[in-house]
Design an enzyme around this catalytic site. Sequence first.
Site, PDB file in Angstrom:
ATOM      1  N   GLU A 219     -12.817  -2.610  12.224  1.00 57.63           N
ATOM      2  CA  GLU A 219     -12.694  -1.690  10.939  1.00 57.63           C
ATOM      3  C   GLU A 219     -13.833  -2.346  10.164  1.00 57.63           C
ATOM      4  O   GLU A 219     -14.526  -1.283   9.537  1.00 57.63           O
ATOM      5  CB  GLU A 219     -11.288  -1.971  10.292  1.00 57.63           C
ATOM      6  CG  GLU A 219     -11.318  -1.229   8.952  1.00 57.63           C
ATOM      7  CD  GLU A 219      -9.888  -1.291   8.369  1.00 57.63           C
ATOM      8  OE1 GLU A 219      -9.101  -1.992   8.989  1.00 57.63           O
ATOM      9  OE2 GLU A 219      -9.670  -0.832   7.211  1.00 57.63           O
TER      10      GLU A 219
ATOM     11  N   ASP B 187      -8.785  -8.844   4.166  1.00 52.68           N
ATOM     12  CA  ASP B 187      -8.411  -7.857   4.876  1.00 52.68           C
ATOM     13  C   ASP B 187      -9.376  -7.659   6.173  1.00 52.68           C
ATOM     14  O   ASP B 187     -10.196  -6.910   6.141  1.00 52.68           O
ATOM     15  CB  ASP B 187      -8.238  -6.422   4.175  1.00 52.68           C
ATOM     16  CG  ASP B 187      -7.666  -5.411   5.218  1.00 52.68           C
ATOM     17  OD1 ASP B 187      -6.922  -5.707   6.212  1.00 52.68           O
ATOM     18  OD2 ASP B 187      -7.687  -4.154   5.047  1.00 52.68           O
TER      19      ASP B 187
ATOM     20  N   GLU C  42       0.740  -1.160   0.051  1.00 50.26           N
ATOM     21  CA  GLU C  42       0.072  -0.114   0.053  1.00 50.26           C
ATOM     22  C   GLU C  42       0.837   1.423  -0.113  1.00 50.26           C
ATOM     23  O   GLU C  42       0.739   2.193   0.719  1.00 50.26           O
ATOM     24  CB  GLU C  42      -1.003  -0.139   1.430  1.00 50.26           C
ATOM     25  CG  GLU C  42      -2.013  -1.256   1.106  1.00 50.26           C
ATOM     26  CD  GLU C  42      -3.135  -1.279   2.260  1.00 50.26           C
ATOM     27  OE1 GLU C  42      -2.682  -0.650   3.467  1.00 50.26           O
ATOM     28  OE2 GLU C  42      -3.957  -1.808   1.879  1.00 50.26           O
TER      29      GLU C  42
END
Lengths: 706, 706
Positions: free
Chosen positions: B419, B391, B312
């Site tokens: 998240e 993820d 990333e």
Amino acid sequence: MYNYISADRVQSGYEAWLRYRPVPGASMPEWCASIAVTEADEILESAVQELERGIASLFRLRPSLIRQRTGLIREYTGSIQQAAATTDGGHILIGTFAGNPQVRQAFTEAEQEQTAEEGYRIRTNVEDGSVTVAGQTAKGVLYGAFHLLRLLQTGADVQKLDLLENPSNPLRMINQWDNMDGSIERGYAGRSIFYKNNEITKDMGRIRDYARLLASAGLNAIAINNVNVHRVESQLITERFLPDASRLAAVFRSYGIRTFFSINYASPIEVGGLATADPLDPEVAEWWKQTAHKIYAAIPDFGGFLVKADSENRPGPFSYGRNHAEGANMLAEALQPYGGLVIWRCFVYNCKQDWRDRSTDRARAAYDHFKPLDGLFHDNVILQVKNGPMDFQVREPVSPLFGAMERTNLMLEFQITQEYTGQQRHLCYLVPQWKEVLNFDTYARGKGSTVKQIADGSLFGKSGTCGIAAVSNIGSDANWTGHLLAQSNLYGYGRLTWNPELSAEGIANEWIRMTFGSNERVIAAVSRMLLDSWSIYESYTAPLGVGWMVNPDHHYGPNVDGYEYSKWGTYHFADCSGIGVNRTAAGGTGYAAQYIGPNTELYESLESCPDELLLFFHHVPYTHVLHSGKTVIQHIYDSHFEGAERAAQLMETWMELKEELEESVYQQVLERLEHQTEHAGEWRDMINTYFFRKSGIPDVHERTIY
Amino acid sequence: MYNYISADRVQSGYEAWLRYRPVPGASMPEWCASIAVTEADEILESAVQELERGIASLFRLRPSLIRQRTGLIREYTGSIQQAAATTDGGHILIGTFAGNPQVRQAFTEAEQEQTAEEGYRIRTNVEDGSVTVAGQTAKGVLYGAFHLLRLLQTGADVQKLDLLENPSNPLRMINQWDNMDGSIERGYAGRSIFYKNNEITKDMGRIRDYARLLASAGLNAIAINNVNVHRVESQLITERFLPDASRLAAVFRSYGIRTFFSINYASPIEVGGLATADPLDPEVAEWWKQTAHKIYAAIPDFGGFLVKADSENRPGPFSYGRNHAEGANMLAEALQPYGGLVIWRCFVYNCKQDWRDRSTDRARAAYDHFKPLDGLFHDNVILQVKNGPMDFQVREPVSPLFGAMERTNLMLEFQITQEYTGQQRHLCYLVPQWKEVLNFDTYARGKGSTVKQIADGSLFGKSGTCGIAAVSNIGSDANWTGHLLAQSNLYGYGRLTWNPELSAEGIANEWIRMTFGSNERVIAAVSRMLLDSWSIYESYTAPLGVGWMVNPDHHYGPNVDGYEYSKWGTYHFADCSGIGVNRTAAGGTGYAAQYIGPNTELYESLESCPDELLLFFHHVPYTHVLHSGKTVIQHIYDSHFEGAERAAQLMETWMELKEELEESVYQQVLERLEHQTEHAGEWRDMINTYFFRKSGIPDVHERTIY
């Protein structure tokens, strides 16, 4: 004292259409050798400066000044050759009818009367060859000076001039959506030139150059801060900022531009410390009166307030159970003694809609809110109405408020900054779109009742309190507008507000010649690029008038469902069978019935509704056949494939001009066009893929869809 | 000197599971009256303090201290009644086998040897009724002290104790994703407690309380900054921050917790001023050696580096044409002399994927990158592998890297911060999810080769360099985790890393009793809420393992196409006929073949693939019939209607506890549950509407879809 225009400024595009480049083969008319002026006036001084600057740059010869009495006019000393200070061979005489007897003598009384307050006349004196630029006011003379320069810049025949120009619209306004932290709402060309770190700029040079650009395009009013008035900006009306604001206003004043503030309707509370901002509370009214008094002490020609109230979470009279007329009139009373105006925006809708609710229609909101108030607003209130009922989409119908408010002052609002039209990374020359709006027939007084006649006041007999406003597209970028070619929108907007009869082609031609010079290949190519660009952008974005399909918040780039399940009232309702919003009276939201007779019929009927607005008014199957003969789904595929291809052609057209253009100009535009080409491909693929996946109907040409 | 726990702290939830509330009807065991310790050790001191604090709070009686030699231990003076300092009726004896002969005498040599480095034994001395808490190390004793307190808190029978506890996982780690500006990446409970305004906090009280929570749950390592290491954080390894970091580390050290730093792989350039960060450049290696030297001078027990490299947009060895083994080993060599570790994250994938490209599969990336490097990493390198290949979705398969890296040290990474599982506004007790991962059979050494055996090192014969890490869910909110019930995830994570055999029910029960007390109605209701919550959240969000369908960037709330046309490699490929990602070897991306034998077969076959992962592995028509007997589309409708209803029932269950709970606790949780109920309705309506519009297939039960 102006120097030659610097190479840096030229190469970046900073000089924009006031570049004054020498016209190949053109020799200086003898009357350019000197400028004669007698009146001491700051606006006339601006005219003199601009003529001097222009002529010196165009012909590499500085004109001399003939002053017949001591005034503001300076003595010139310069390093370049100075023209002989004589009247042999003529000169430019500038001044007002009232203030300069020589000027007055050049025109009959009737001719003087035909000249409007901000109009001008330009006439060649056949006896001595001199040219007179005359007006009722210094403003008019300034516009005339810019006109004369435009003629010289574009290589027009200036042998025997005899011109009268009067502006169509009384208010020709720019709205800055600049915040005092230096950001610009919907700005795509850098930071604010007005503000930095919550202070007003000290760089009056840049402000002056902006004023020059605005005045040269014919504009006469500016609101200097964002309509969304945040905490710091709410203080603009206080001693904290008025001294600096007054200096800004003075610069604009010297170019004939009146300054307005956007105000926070809750100011009595947030600034004044009152318990309420209720417009019917006497304390509130008194507070605004005192505030107006302070503002006019600092800015004697202050224009007034621009107000976004009860809209998108901004405070307004609704909080106190008052309507918009009550809300606006209270402010109008505070400004009235000074000749100030309240410009009240009609962009009022429910921005917390439930997406599940298919009966509420944001498009209806402005009409539903304001139509019942027609006739209730004071004379110095103007309602500012966005061109369409939604929000500056690439394609919308014209707002039905135009024609619906006979007893109310209206202004038309455009958006020059390309929020939904490519954010100055895509080319989109908006003048053709604006002309469609201006020429739209509302039928309010029968056939031929166009929007432009409402804006200019002629249809309903308004005078002075009407016109056009638009959101600026400039910022701190060296070239003002990010995309150099987007300068054409600022220029075109100004020219169109002066005279809506000008053609999009004609304006483009003027702008190209002034910006790029007289190379015919360049003129032809850039003109084609500009004139095609709106249609190209439309063809690869949201189809058939349905709008949106952009990423939320920043509004850039494709996202078909980006606003589909949101609270913003902006839906397309696509399912596996069809798409579009039923806004008919028969079974839909009834929005179509807000228009007058023939327009309601036009939009209400699936048969007569124009293709480009079909999905704005109707929900249809993908297999519905358009007037073009294509099905809706095939139109989507075709227009997106073709649109992306045409975007690539824009770039290719530009690339053919490589040898004709300065490298810096060529490169900066090329970079934008390269991005547009790539990004148009994204639009094509996302939209086509979305609709192929949803409809299951293949492209008849079997092109690649993912 | 600890005071009574303040009412404020209790009401806010600050004390969490260390609230030590009196157990109704429980009387103080006599051995609680005094604590005997001989060794001078800061960790033992923490144990003594906690026992004191706990007993004083539980029984409203402060134990006396018996010190047999002068050490760190303080003399106590207090305003509350002090227990008679005698050994009559027994006492708590704490210490290590090696350091305290009395402790040693209580156990046979064999018993001592069975006790692992961080394990402990607790035994009642039948002669004098005293209780010995013993370990090989002070850490073990500290864990034992917390165990003893847990027994007292939960009202367990403590008459005749004889316990041995050894932790399963050598490394039991917390990763803070805290930035030095005070923000927390994926933090949902306020700001960082570690940093503010680019400085390390001075509030060691809060850090100490966090260390207490972590140690009490059995955790022994912490990385104190975000794996995305920005400009300021890159300086953590320099003199600028090391003195303050050293103070932080000292607090954690006194609770048996080793401190790690996340580092920026480009530090040699950005911090060191070198021209490169190439791991094979001798200057770079030397720079890291010097850096390690400086760090260990400040923090003698420094744990090592946590590294997110080439992921990333973070820098890494790829920039220099080096592989991850070369990249990690160079750092490992710098840390090796000090016993430091390099924890190298395997979250490496192409985050600039073209959504049009259906062959590239982000799920494959970690395996494809790291499998070829098996055996090439140094002994003090550990690869940290997220539980799933994507993820931290609410449902993913287990990463195929588990079982594929026999010759490499691995750690498992979980995410406690929610998240993708409701961001601590929705209730989602994650222990059941983690248990599924830990119990997953990789077949690496035949049947029964579970992930937990890889994490704890037993399957491939690792020792010390393995374990579990997880991203913390705490912040500056008074109750640490925003949602009070989300404390159960932090607690549960710690308990599970200590002993993966603990049941989700058992952990919930412990946590509820420690947090809310022994009211059986509360225990039953909250336990049911926790245990149902993961399944409820899954049922109204992305269906059948396909994942995502969230708003981009912040990842909160439904957006079916939010990531569908993005570069992130996270797609569902829904069209009018079907949905899912074909990850089979036969015709798909081949991801399913990354597993070992039986698992490849399980996932590869449409017949055997578990329903809950169907759309992760297969693209199927909406009419495909699940093992449940429902079609995919009907499953979507049913699970979303039922899920939203079950979310509302969570709230109702809580509301039934109104009279049983303190008002402040009741209210703060109720507010979250109200939001969840409303927001689950949003999820239900958006997902159902999306699929109804796309498929055109109606709900057989004819419920409302928009």
